[in-house]
Design an enzyme around this catalytic site. Structure first.
Site, PDB file in Angstrom:
ATOM      1  N   SER A 118       0.825  -1.213   0.000  1.00  0.00           N
ATOM      2  CA  SER A 118       0.000   0.000   0.000  1.00  0.00           C
ATOM      3  C   SER A 118       0.853   1.255   0.000  1.00  0.00           C
ATOM      4  O   SER A 118       1.982   1.256   0.525  1.00  0.00           O
ATOM      5  CB  SER A 118      -0.855  -0.027   1.268  1.00  0.00           C
ATOM      6  OG  SER A 118      -1.475   1.212   1.480  1.00  0.00           O
ATOM      7  N   TYR A 142      -1.837  -0.012  10.254  1.00  0.00           N
ATOM      8  CA  TYR A 142      -2.133  -0.639   8.957  1.00  0.00           C
ATOM      9  C   TYR A 142      -0.914  -0.546   8.032  1.00  0.00           C
ATOM     10  O   TYR A 142      -0.448  -1.553   7.478  1.00  0.00           O
ATOM     11  CB  TYR A 142      -3.352   0.033   8.296  1.00  0.00           C
ATOM     12  CG  TYR A 142      -3.497  -0.349   6.852  1.00  0.00           C
ATOM     13  CD1 TYR A 142      -3.931  -1.617   6.500  1.00  0.00           C
ATOM     14  CD2 TYR A 142      -3.154   0.541   5.828  1.00  0.00           C
ATOM     15  CE1 TYR A 142      -4.033  -1.993   5.172  1.00  0.00           C
ATOM     16  CE2 TYR A 142      -3.252   0.174   4.495  1.00  0.00           C
ATOM     17  CZ  TYR A 142      -3.692  -1.094   4.176  1.00  0.00           C
ATOM     18  OH  TYR A 142      -3.782  -1.468   2.859  1.00  0.00           O
ATOM     19  N   LYS A 146       1.915  -3.561   6.478  1.00  0.00           N
ATOM     20  CA  LYS A 146       2.308  -3.765   5.074  1.00  0.00           C
ATOM     21  C   LYS A 146       3.830  -3.683   4.919  1.00  0.00           C
ATOM     22  O   LYS A 146       4.444  -4.476   4.210  1.00  0.00           O
ATOM     23  CB  LYS A 146       1.617  -2.733   4.177  1.00  0.00           C
ATOM     24  CG  LYS A 146       0.103  -2.903   4.106  1.00  0.00           C
ATOM     25  CD  LYS A 146      -0.263  -4.161   3.350  1.00  0.00           C
ATOM     26  CE  LYS A 146      -1.736  -4.450   3.288  1.00  0.00           C
ATOM     27  NZ  LYS A 146      -2.064  -5.702   2.619  1.00  0.00           N
TER      28      LYS A 146
HETATM   29  N1  UFG Z   1     -12.838  11.223   2.495  1.00  0.00           N
HETATM   30  C1  UFG Z   1     -13.794  12.186   2.788  1.00  0.00           C
HETATM   31  N2  UFG Z   1     -15.010  11.739   3.218  1.00  0.00           N
HETATM   32  C2  UFG Z   1     -15.310  10.424   3.384  1.00  0.00           C
HETATM   33  C3  UFG Z   1     -14.315   9.460   3.081  1.00  0.00           C
HETATM   34  C4  UFG Z   1     -13.077   9.901   2.636  1.00  0.00           C
HETATM   35  O1  UFG Z   1     -13.566  13.378   2.671  1.00  0.00           O
HETATM   36  O2  UFG Z   1     -16.424  10.118   3.807  1.00  0.00           O
HETATM   37  C5  UFG Z   1     -11.519  11.693   2.007  1.00  0.00           C
HETATM   38  C6  UFG Z   1     -10.364  11.226   2.873  1.00  0.00           C
HETATM   39  O3  UFG Z   1     -10.135  12.149   3.903  1.00  0.00           O
HETATM   40  C7  UFG Z   1      -9.246  11.152   1.845  1.00  0.00           C
HETATM   41  C8  UFG Z   1      -9.943  10.793   0.536  1.00  0.00           C
HETATM   42  O4  UFG Z   1     -11.325  11.112   0.745  1.00  0.00           O
HETATM   43  O5  UFG Z   1      -8.671  12.378   1.680  1.00  0.00           O
HETATM   44  C9  UFG Z   1      -9.852   9.341   0.198  1.00  0.00           C
HETATM   45  O6  UFG Z   1     -10.229   8.586   1.325  1.00  0.00           O
HETATM   46  P1  UFG Z   1     -10.431   7.014   1.310  1.00  0.00           P
HETATM   47  O7  UFG Z   1     -10.877   6.608   2.676  1.00  0.00           O
HETATM   48  O8  UFG Z   1     -11.269   6.628   0.155  1.00  0.00           O
HETATM   49  O9  UFG Z   1      -8.958   6.475   1.017  1.00  0.00           O
HETATM   50  P2  UFG Z   1      -7.593   6.773   1.804  1.00  0.00           P
HETATM   51  O10 UFG Z   1      -6.792   7.675   0.923  1.00  0.00           O
HETATM   52  O11 UFG Z   1      -7.811   7.230   3.179  1.00  0.00           O
HETATM   53  O12 UFG Z   1      -6.999   5.319   1.938  1.00  0.00           O
HETATM   54  C10 UFG Z   1      -6.590   4.533   0.854  1.00  0.00           C
HETATM   55  C11 UFG Z   1      -6.854   3.087   1.148  1.00  0.00           C
HETATM   56  C12 UFG Z   1      -6.108   2.628   2.352  1.00  0.00           C
HETATM   57  C13 UFG Z   1      -4.646   2.927   2.164  1.00  0.00           C
HETATM   58  C14 UFG Z   1      -4.433   4.355   1.762  1.00  0.00           C
HETATM   59  C15 UFG Z   1      -3.028   4.516   1.350  1.00  0.00           C
HETATM   60  O13 UFG Z   1      -8.227   2.883   1.348  1.00  0.00           O
HETATM   61  O14 UFG Z   1      -6.294   1.247   2.533  1.00  0.00           O
HETATM   62  O15 UFG Z   1      -5.238   4.711   0.658  1.00  0.00           O
HETATM   63  O16 UFG Z   1      -2.678   5.812   1.378  1.00  0.00           O
HETATM   64  F1  UFG Z   1      -3.987   2.736   3.316  1.00  0.00           F
END
Ligand code: UFG
Length: 333
Positions: A118, A142, A146
Protein backbone atom coordinates in the site's frame (compact mmCIF):
# COMPACT_ATOMS: atom_id res chain seq x y z
CA UNK A 1 -1.02 -28.45 -17.77
CA UNK A 2 -2.43 -25.02 -16.98
CA UNK A 3 -0.75 -23.10 -14.19
CA UNK A 4 -2.85 -22.83 -11.07
CA UNK A 5 -2.63 -19.61 -9.10
CA UNK A 6 -3.69 -19.50 -5.46
CA UNK A 7 -5.56 -16.25 -4.83
CA UNK A 8 -5.87 -15.65 -1.12
CA UNK A 9 -8.73 -13.25 -0.47
CA UNK A 10 -10.13 -13.78 -3.97
CA UNK A 11 -13.67 -12.95 -2.84
CA UNK A 12 -12.82 -9.35 -1.90
CA UNK A 13 -12.97 -6.20 -3.99
CA UNK A 14 -9.55 -6.39 -5.64
CA UNK A 15 -9.43 -10.19 -5.36
CA UNK A 16 -12.55 -10.74 -7.50
CA UNK A 17 -11.14 -8.49 -10.23
CA UNK A 18 -7.86 -10.41 -10.05
CA UNK A 19 -9.57 -13.77 -10.33
CA UNK A 20 -11.45 -12.54 -13.41
CA UNK A 21 -8.24 -11.21 -15.00
CA UNK A 22 -6.41 -14.49 -14.33
CA UNK A 23 -9.24 -16.57 -15.80
CA UNK A 24 -9.40 -14.27 -18.83
CA UNK A 25 -5.63 -14.71 -19.27
CA UNK A 26 -6.00 -18.50 -19.27
CA UNK A 27 -4.79 -19.37 -15.78
CA UNK A 28 -6.46 -21.86 -13.47
CA UNK A 29 -7.44 -20.21 -10.22
CA UNK A 30 -7.93 -21.52 -6.72
CA UNK A 31 -9.40 -18.98 -4.31
CA UNK A 32 -8.92 -19.33 -0.57
CA UNK A 33 -11.04 -16.95 1.48
CA UNK A 34 -12.47 -16.92 5.01
CA UNK A 35 -15.34 -14.71 3.83
CA UNK A 36 -14.82 -12.34 6.76
CA UNK A 37 -15.22 -9.43 4.37
CA UNK A 38 -15.42 -11.08 0.95
CA UNK A 39 -18.48 -12.28 -0.93
CA UNK A 40 -18.58 -15.82 -2.30
CA UNK A 41 -21.39 -14.91 -4.71
CA UNK A 42 -19.17 -12.42 -6.54
CA UNK A 43 -16.33 -14.88 -7.21
CA UNK A 44 -16.09 -14.95 -11.03
CA UNK A 45 -15.03 -18.61 -11.30
CA UNK A 46 -12.29 -21.14 -10.65
CA UNK A 47 -12.14 -23.37 -7.59
CA UNK A 48 -12.95 -22.18 -4.09
CA UNK A 49 -11.78 -23.29 -0.66
CA UNK A 50 -13.30 -21.75 2.45
CA UNK A 51 -10.74 -21.18 5.18
CA UNK A 52 -8.20 -19.05 6.93
CA UNK A 53 -4.48 -18.73 6.24
CA UNK A 54 -3.81 -19.03 9.99
CA UNK A 55 -4.90 -22.67 9.64
CA UNK A 56 -1.63 -24.47 8.80
CA UNK A 57 -3.30 -27.86 8.40
CA UNK A 58 -5.67 -26.39 5.82
CA UNK A 59 -2.77 -24.74 3.97
CA UNK A 60 -0.93 -28.08 3.90
CA UNK A 61 -4.04 -29.67 2.39
CA UNK A 62 -4.35 -26.91 -0.22
CA UNK A 63 -0.69 -27.10 -1.26
CA UNK A 64 -0.70 -30.91 -1.29
CA UNK A 65 -3.93 -31.22 -3.23
CA UNK A 66 -3.10 -28.72 -5.98
CA UNK A 67 -0.15 -27.81 -8.18
CA UNK A 68 0.21 -24.20 -7.16
CA UNK A 69 2.51 -22.15 -9.33
CA UNK A 70 2.26 -18.84 -7.49
CA UNK A 71 0.36 -17.15 -4.67
CA UNK A 72 -1.33 -13.75 -4.77
CA UNK A 73 -2.27 -12.41 -1.37
CA UNK A 74 -5.22 -10.00 -1.04
CA UNK A 75 -6.52 -11.12 2.36
CA UNK A 76 -5.87 -8.21 4.68
CA UNK A 77 -7.70 -5.79 6.91
CA UNK A 78 -7.58 -2.32 5.35
CA UNK A 79 -9.18 0.22 7.66
CA UNK A 80 -6.60 2.74 8.81
CA UNK A 81 -8.76 4.07 11.64
CA UNK A 82 -9.62 0.60 12.91
CA UNK A 83 -5.93 -0.31 12.85
CA UNK A 84 -5.21 2.53 15.28
CA UNK A 85 -7.92 1.31 17.66
CA UNK A 86 -7.22 -2.43 17.30
CA UNK A 87 -3.55 -2.79 16.39
CA UNK A 88 -3.26 -6.40 17.56
CA UNK A 89 -6.10 -7.42 15.25
CA UNK A 90 -4.10 -5.92 12.38
CA UNK A 91 -0.79 -7.48 13.38
CA UNK A 92 -2.57 -10.85 13.76
CA UNK A 93 -4.42 -10.69 10.44
CA UNK A 94 -1.94 -8.89 8.26
CA UNK A 95 1.41 -9.96 9.70
CA UNK A 96 1.12 -13.28 11.60
CA UNK A 97 -1.30 -14.79 9.12
CA UNK A 98 0.88 -13.79 6.16
CA UNK A 99 3.97 -15.29 7.79
CA UNK A 100 1.99 -18.49 8.28
CA UNK A 101 1.14 -18.48 4.58
CA UNK A 102 4.78 -17.90 3.60
CA UNK A 103 5.84 -20.70 5.90
CA UNK A 104 3.39 -23.10 4.26
CA UNK A 105 4.67 -22.03 0.83
CA UNK A 106 8.23 -22.81 1.94
CA UNK A 107 7.17 -26.26 3.25
CA UNK A 108 5.66 -27.05 -0.15
CA UNK A 109 8.32 -25.42 -2.33
CA UNK A 110 6.00 -22.82 -3.82
CA UNK A 111 8.30 -19.89 -4.46
CA UNK A 112 6.40 -17.13 -6.26
CA UNK A 113 4.47 -14.58 -4.22
CA UNK A 114 2.72 -11.34 -5.15
CA UNK A 115 1.89 -9.14 -2.20
CA UNK A 116 -0.75 -6.42 -1.98
CA UNK A 117 1.13 -3.59 -0.34
CA UNK A 118 0.00 0.00 0.00
CA UNK A 119 0.90 3.65 -0.38
CA UNK A 120 0.38 3.66 3.38
CA UNK A 121 3.96 2.34 3.77
CA UNK A 122 5.32 5.81 2.96
CA UNK A 123 3.62 7.89 5.65
CA UNK A 124 3.67 11.68 5.36
CA UNK A 125 5.18 12.52 1.94
CA UNK A 126 8.42 14.48 1.78
CA UNK A 127 7.92 15.07 -1.93
CA UNK A 128 5.28 14.38 -4.60
CA UNK A 129 4.97 12.30 -6.70
CA UNK A 130 6.07 9.51 -4.41
CA UNK A 131 8.54 7.14 -5.96
CA UNK A 132 9.75 3.86 -4.53
CA UNK A 133 12.91 5.49 -3.14
CA UNK A 134 10.86 7.71 -0.83
CA UNK A 135 11.53 6.82 2.83
CA UNK A 136 9.00 4.41 4.33
CA UNK A 137 7.74 5.80 7.62
CA UNK A 138 4.15 4.59 8.00
CA UNK A 139 2.03 6.67 10.35
CA UNK A 140 -0.44 3.98 11.43
CA UNK A 141 -0.50 0.26 12.30
CA UNK A 142 -2.13 -0.64 8.96
CA UNK A 143 0.77 0.86 7.00
CA UNK A 144 3.25 -0.74 9.39
CA UNK A 145 1.76 -4.20 8.81
CA UNK A 146 2.31 -3.76 5.07
CA UNK A 147 5.88 -2.56 5.52
CA UNK A 148 6.66 -5.36 7.96
CA UNK A 149 5.62 -7.97 5.42
CA UNK A 150 7.70 -6.28 2.74
CA UNK A 151 10.67 -6.62 5.12
CA UNK A 152 9.83 -10.25 5.88
CA UNK A 153 9.71 -10.89 2.15
CA UNK A 154 12.99 -9.13 1.51
CA UNK A 155 14.75 -11.19 4.21
CA UNK A 156 13.19 -14.42 2.98
CA UNK A 157 14.06 -13.67 -0.64
CA UNK A 158 17.70 -13.36 0.42
CA UNK A 159 17.65 -17.04 1.46
CA UNK A 160 16.57 -17.95 -2.07
CA UNK A 161 13.35 -19.50 -0.73
CA UNK A 162 11.05 -17.04 -2.40
CA UNK A 163 10.73 -14.69 -5.35
CA UNK A 164 8.28 -11.89 -4.69
CA UNK A 165 6.83 -8.62 -5.88
CA UNK A 166 5.16 -6.13 -3.56
CA UNK A 167 2.67 -3.87 -5.31
CA UNK A 168 1.99 -0.63 -3.49
CA UNK A 169 -1.53 0.39 -4.42
CA UNK A 170 -2.59 3.99 -4.20
CA UNK A 171 -6.39 4.48 -4.07
CA UNK A 172 -8.00 1.46 -5.70
CA UNK A 173 -11.29 2.48 -7.31
CA UNK A 174 -13.81 1.65 -10.02
CA UNK A 175 -15.31 -1.63 -11.10
CA UNK A 176 -15.18 -4.09 -13.94
CA UNK A 177 -17.24 -2.94 -16.91
CA UNK A 178 -19.31 -6.12 -16.81
CA UNK A 179 -21.02 -4.57 -13.78
CA UNK A 180 -20.89 -7.98 -12.06
CA UNK A 181 -18.10 -7.23 -9.57
CA UNK A 182 -17.21 -4.07 -7.70
CA UNK A 183 -16.46 -2.43 -4.39
CA UNK A 184 -18.61 -3.60 -1.50
CA UNK A 185 -17.20 -3.00 1.97
CA UNK A 186 -19.30 -3.21 5.11
CA UNK A 187 -19.12 -0.77 6.68
CA UNK A 188 -18.02 1.43 3.78
CA UNK A 189 -15.40 4.10 4.49
CA UNK A 190 -13.98 4.88 1.04
CA UNK A 191 -14.77 8.12 -0.71
CA UNK A 192 -16.02 7.01 -4.14
CA UNK A 193 -18.46 4.31 -2.96
CA UNK A 194 -19.76 6.63 -0.25
CA UNK A 195 -20.36 9.44 -2.76
CA UNK A 196 -22.20 7.03 -5.06
CA UNK A 197 -24.30 5.72 -2.17
CA UNK A 198 -25.43 9.31 -1.60
CA UNK A 199 -26.39 9.54 -5.28
CA UNK A 200 -28.44 6.36 -4.87
CA UNK A 201 -30.26 7.80 -1.85
CA UNK A 202 -28.67 5.32 0.55
CA UNK A 203 -27.04 8.14 2.49
CA UNK A 204 -28.13 11.72 3.03
CA UNK A 205 -24.81 13.39 2.29
CA UNK A 206 -21.08 12.97 1.93
CA UNK A 207 -18.80 14.28 4.63
CA UNK A 208 -15.73 16.17 3.44
CA UNK A 209 -12.90 15.59 5.87
CA UNK A 210 -11.08 18.92 6.10
CA UNK A 211 -11.22 22.02 3.92
CA UNK A 212 -7.94 23.65 4.93
CA UNK A 213 -5.43 21.11 3.68
CA UNK A 214 -2.45 22.54 1.82
CA UNK A 215 -4.00 21.94 -1.63
CA UNK A 216 -5.57 24.29 -4.22
CA UNK A 217 -9.17 23.69 -3.04
CA UNK A 218 -8.30 22.77 0.56
CA UNK A 219 -9.42 19.13 0.29
CA UNK A 220 -7.16 16.06 0.15
CA UNK A 221 -5.71 14.93 -3.15
CA UNK A 222 -5.45 11.23 -3.95
CA UNK A 223 -4.32 9.09 -6.86
CA UNK A 224 -7.30 6.91 -7.88
CA UNK A 225 -6.23 3.84 -9.82
CA UNK A 226 -8.70 1.52 -11.53
CA UNK A 227 -9.00 -1.93 -10.02
CA UNK A 228 -8.65 -3.63 -13.42
CA UNK A 229 -5.40 -1.74 -14.00
CA UNK A 230 -4.21 -3.09 -10.64
CA UNK A 231 -5.15 -6.60 -11.76
CA UNK A 232 -3.20 -6.15 -15.03
CA UNK A 233 -0.13 -5.08 -13.04
CA UNK A 234 -0.37 -8.34 -11.08
CA UNK A 235 -0.46 -10.34 -14.31
CA UNK A 236 2.68 -8.54 -15.49
CA UNK A 237 4.38 -9.08 -12.12
CA UNK A 238 3.48 -12.76 -12.32
CA UNK A 239 4.99 -13.05 -15.80
CA UNK A 240 8.16 -11.33 -14.55
CA UNK A 241 8.40 -13.75 -11.60
CA UNK A 242 7.85 -16.69 -13.96
CA UNK A 243 10.80 -15.37 -15.97
CA UNK A 244 12.89 -15.15 -12.81
CA UNK A 245 12.83 -11.35 -12.65
CA UNK A 246 12.20 -9.93 -9.20
CA UNK A 247 12.49 -6.27 -8.39
CA UNK A 248 10.73 -6.00 -5.01
CA UNK A 249 8.35 -3.03 -4.76
CA UNK A 250 6.34 -1.07 -7.33
CA UNK A 251 3.97 1.84 -6.91
CA UNK A 252 0.66 1.44 -8.69
CA UNK A 253 -1.08 4.75 -9.33
CA UNK A 254 -1.87 6.98 -12.28
CA UNK A 255 0.48 9.85 -11.39
CA UNK A 256 -2.59 12.12 -11.42
CA UNK A 257 -4.18 13.50 -8.30
CA UNK A 258 -7.81 14.47 -7.71
CA UNK A 259 -9.19 16.32 -4.72
CA UNK A 260 -12.19 15.23 -2.66
CA UNK A 261 -14.13 18.08 -4.33
CA UNK A 262 -13.04 16.85 -7.79
CA UNK A 263 -14.45 13.43 -6.92
CA UNK A 264 -17.74 14.87 -5.70
CA UNK A 265 -18.09 17.18 -8.75
CA UNK A 266 -17.30 14.36 -11.18
CA UNK A 267 -19.80 12.08 -9.45
CA UNK A 268 -22.46 14.82 -9.63
CA UNK A 269 -21.88 15.10 -13.37
CA UNK A 270 -21.98 11.35 -13.99
CA UNK A 271 -24.91 10.51 -11.73
CA UNK A 272 -26.83 13.77 -12.42
CA UNK A 273 -27.56 13.82 -8.70
CA UNK A 274 -26.86 16.84 -6.49
CA UNK A 275 -24.94 14.73 -3.92
CA UNK A 276 -25.22 17.02 -0.88
CA UNK A 277 -21.91 17.48 0.93
CA UNK A 278 -21.08 18.70 4.42
CA UNK A 279 -17.79 19.84 5.88
CA UNK A 280 -16.19 18.16 8.87
CA UNK A 281 -12.89 18.20 10.72
CA UNK A 282 -9.80 16.73 9.07
CA UNK A 283 -9.49 12.98 9.48
CA UNK A 284 -6.53 12.33 11.75
CA UNK A 285 -3.42 11.18 9.91
CA UNK A 286 -4.73 12.03 6.40
CA UNK A 287 -1.81 13.30 4.30
CA UNK A 288 -2.89 16.31 2.18
CA UNK A 289 -1.56 14.81 -1.06
CA UNK A 290 -0.74 11.24 -2.09
CA UNK A 291 0.21 10.85 -5.73
CA UNK A 292 2.34 8.06 -7.13
CA UNK A 293 5.13 8.01 -9.58
CA UNK A 294 4.52 4.68 -11.32
CA UNK A 295 7.37 5.08 -13.78
CA UNK A 296 9.14 2.02 -12.38
CA UNK A 297 6.13 -0.26 -12.97
CA UNK A 298 5.68 1.20 -16.46
CA UNK A 299 9.33 0.79 -17.38
CA UNK A 300 10.14 -2.53 -15.74
CA UNK A 301 6.83 -4.38 -15.85
CA UNK A 302 5.51 -2.75 -19.03
CA UNK A 303 2.41 -1.60 -17.14
CA UNK A 304 0.10 0.76 -19.02
CA UNK A 305 -2.93 1.76 -16.98
CA UNK A 306 -5.97 2.11 -19.24
CA UNK A 307 -8.07 4.31 -16.97
CA UNK A 308 -6.16 7.57 -16.80
CA UNK A 309 -8.99 9.86 -15.78
CA UNK A 310 -11.44 10.08 -12.95
CA UNK A 311 -14.56 10.19 -15.17
CA UNK A 312 -13.93 6.70 -16.53
CA UNK A 313 -13.19 5.34 -13.06
CA UNK A 314 -16.32 6.81 -11.50
CA UNK A 315 -18.47 5.80 -14.48
CA UNK A 316 -17.42 2.17 -14.01
CA UNK A 317 -18.09 2.33 -10.26
CA UNK A 318 -21.49 3.96 -10.90
CA UNK A 319 -22.49 1.15 -13.25
CA UNK A 320 -21.76 -1.36 -10.49
CA UNK A 321 -23.41 0.59 -7.70
CA UNK A 322 -26.61 1.07 -9.67
CA UNK A 323 -26.87 -2.71 -10.04
CA UNK A 324 -26.47 -3.32 -6.33
CA UNK A 325 -29.16 -3.40 -3.77
CA UNK A 326 -26.70 -3.22 -0.87
CA UNK A 327 -28.57 -2.46 2.36
CA UNK A 328 -27.57 0.71 4.22
CA UNK A 329 -24.64 0.00 6.46
CA UNK A 330 -23.31 1.84 9.47
CA UNK A 331 -21.98 5.24 8.44
CA UNK A 332 -18.32 5.47 9.21
CA UNK A 333 -17.73 8.86 7.68
N1 UFG B 1 -12.84 11.22 2.49
C1 UFG B 1 -13.79 12.19 2.79
N2 UFG B 1 -15.01 11.74 3.22
C2 UFG B 1 -15.31 10.42 3.38
C3 UFG B 1 -14.32 9.46 3.08
C4 UFG B 1 -13.08 9.90 2.64
O1 UFG B 1 -13.57 13.38 2.67
O2 UFG B 1 -16.42 10.12 3.81
C5 UFG B 1 -11.52 11.69 2.01
C6 UFG B 1 -10.36 11.23 2.87
O3 UFG B 1 -10.13 12.15 3.90
C7 UFG B 1 -9.25 11.15 1.85
C8 UFG B 1 -9.94 10.79 0.54
O4 UFG B 1 -11.32 11.11 0.75
O5 UFG B 1 -8.67 12.38 1.68
C9 UFG B 1 -9.85 9.34 0.20
O6 UFG B 1 -10.23 8.59 1.32
P1 UFG B 1 -10.43 7.01 1.31
O7 UFG B 1 -10.88 6.61 2.68
O8 UFG B 1 -11.27 6.63 0.15
O9 UFG B 1 -8.96 6.48 1.02
P2 UFG B 1 -7.59 6.77 1.80
O10 UFG B 1 -6.79 7.68 0.92
O11 UFG B 1 -7.81 7.23 3.18
O12 UFG B 1 -7.00 5.32 1.94
C10 UFG B 1 -6.59 4.53 0.85
C11 UFG B 1 -6.85 3.09 1.15
C12 UFG B 1 -6.11 2.63 2.35
C13 UFG B 1 -4.65 2.93 2.16
C14 UFG B 1 -4.43 4.35 1.76
C15 UFG B 1 -3.03 4.52 1.35
O13 UFG B 1 -8.23 2.88 1.35
O14 UFG B 1 -6.29 1.25 2.53
O15 UFG B 1 -5.24 4.71 0.66
O16 UFG B 1 -2.68 5.81 1.38
F1 UFG B 1 -3.99 2.74 3.32
Amino acid sequence: MKKQILVVGGCGYIGTHMVKALLDAGYEVLTLDNLSTGHREFLPGGQFVFGDIRDSALLDKVFTGHTINAVMHFAALIEVRESVKLPLKYYQNNVSATINLLDAMARHNVDKFIFSSSAAVYGEPEYIPLDENHPCRPTNPYGRTKLMIEEVLSDTARTGKIKYTALRYFNAAGADNSGTIGENHTPESHLIPLVLQVALGKRDNITIFGSDHDTPDGTCIRDYVHVNDLAQAHLLALKALENGITKAAYNLGTSRGYSVLDVIKTARKITTNTIPARQAEKRQGDPAVLVASSEKAKKELGWHPQYENLDAIIESAWKWHQKQMIPNDATTG
